[in-house]
Design a protein around this motif. Sequence first.
Motif, mmCIF file in Angstrom:
data_model
loop_
_atom_site.group_PDB
_atom_site.id
_atom_site.type_symbol
_atom_site.label_atom_id
_atom_site.label_comp_id
_atom_site.label_asym_id
_atom_site.label_seq_id
_atom_site.Cartn_x
_atom_site.Cartn_y
_atom_site.Cartn_z
ATOM 1 N N LYS A 100 121.367 -92.737 97.776
ATOM 2 C CA LYS A 100 121.801 -93.963 99.101
ATOM 3 C C LYS A 100 120.941 -93.476 100.150
ATOM 4 C CE LYS A 100 125.485 -96.212 98.131
ATOM 5 N NZ LYS A 100 124.988 -97.876 98.001
ATOM 6 N N THR A 120 121.026 -96.638 107.549
ATOM 7 C CA THR A 120 120.946 -95.700 106.228
ATOM 8 C C THR A 120 122.141 -97.408 105.387
ATOM 9 O OG1 THR A 120 122.574 -94.811 104.796
ATOM 10 C CG2 THR A 120 123.250 -94.568 106.553
ATOM 11 N N ASN A 121 121.779 -97.221 104.352
ATOM 12 C CA ASN A 121 122.504 -98.285 103.618
ATOM 13 C C ASN A 121 123.428 -97.845 102.960
ATOM 14 O OD1 ASN A 121 121.003 -97.011 101.435
ATOM 15 N ND2 ASN A 121 119.864 -98.573 100.358
ATOM 16 N N LEU A 122 124.041 -97.026 103.557
ATOM 17 C CA LEU A 122 125.872 -96.325 102.173
ATOM 18 C C LEU A 122 127.099 -97.299 102.060
ATOM 19 C CD1 LEU A 122 125.768 -92.499 103.901
ATOM 20 C CD2 LEU A 122 126.078 -92.776 102.336
ATOM 21 N N SER A 123 126.714 -97.861 103.342
ATOM 22 C CA SER A 123 127.872 -98.654 103.238
ATOM 23 C C SER A 123 127.410 -100.234 102.038
ATOM 24 C CB SER A 123 128.452 -99.990 103.970
ATOM 25 O OG SER A 123 126.864 -100.225 104.903
ATOM 26 N N GLY A 124 126.168 -100.593 101.418
ATOM 27 C CA GLY A 124 125.397 -101.524 100.448
ATOM 28 C C GLY A 124 124.549 -102.253 101.323
ATOM 29 N N THR A 125 125.318 -102.252 102.557
ATOM 30 C CA THR A 125 123.949 -103.091 103.387
ATOM 31 C C THR A 125 123.067 -102.134 104.994
ATOM 32 O OG1 THR A 125 125.712 -103.959 105.922
ATOM 33 C CG2 THR A 125 125.566 -105.221 103.643
ATOM 34 N N ASN A 127 122.766 -100.890 107.460
ATOM 35 C CA ASN A 127 123.226 -100.428 109.451
ATOM 36 C C ASN A 127 122.380 -99.340 109.987
ATOM 37 O OD1 ASN A 127 125.463 -101.900 109.225
ATOM 38 N ND2 ASN A 127 126.202 -100.623 107.475
ATOM 39 N N GLY A 178 126.374 -91.415 107.155
ATOM 40 C CA GLY A 178 126.353 -92.610 107.831
ATOM 41 C C GLY A 178 127.168 -92.518 109.410
#
Length: 284
Positions: A100, A120-125, A127, A178
């Motif tokens: 990530k 960060t794109n930790l959630s898949g999108t 933020n 995140g």
Amino acid sequence: AVWQRAKTGGGWRLFYSRRIAPSLWTRPSEVGDSTRMAFTPAFAIDKPSNKRYVVYRASYAPSDEIVVAQDSAGTWLRTRITTNGTQDLSPTIAVDANGKVHLAWIGQDTSNAWKIYYATNLSGTWNAHLLMGSDLGPFGSGASPFIAVTSSGVAHIFYRGGDYTLYHIHHAQNSSPGGASWTYEIVTTPNANDFTAQSVITTDGTLHLLASGNDGFGFPPHAYYLKKPLSGSWSAPELTNTTVSGNGFSLYIDQYGKAHVAVNEVSGNIITGNLYYASNRTGN
């Protein structure tokens, strides 16, 4: 390797190339949109997957915005992170053990005060949020952030904080991967002012820091190395450039936990062009 190249008529374009020994360097590929000026790239790689990322500042009238690009079989796929219409500057990037991506940069809040932002794109999108407790002072556009992350994705951002003549390295850490909750501390060295920092986080959770500054305009700059274990305090600062005046600009920690530092020599207030290397691998 990622670099800026002067654009005909003014401005800059960004290019990337790589070399797998013993082959030659690949033909340079353009990272940014060739129709827009692009500046100040920062580079990171996810070693397990070999995915390559570049974050940079791109010109979108009337302001500069943050863009992250990923190399996909020689084609760079770009994602615009900010769309706020205010200046966004000095991006920095890191990749955690799960692949990530984590970004930090300088931006302005609704009152036009300079702040540190994180995404960060930790959630898949993607933020993004600002660090409310980041204090950059009235000249915050020069805060020069640097991000490092733990294997799990906890972010540590180091930046020049405080007001003019009282600059020190400030350290912000989020409470979870995140997360938007941050803790802050000031890390000091024997320098009267510190302006830049680089950091490495080793697999045992130890923070390693290289901080550079001076005692005032025209005074010799010094680069100090410190480290902080997962549960503990910062070590006493160690002067890395004992035989030369200069600013540290790169830090590497080897498999034995030894620090390796690169220093730009400075004479008076002028960068001489000479580069120096230092290491504590022998104990000093």
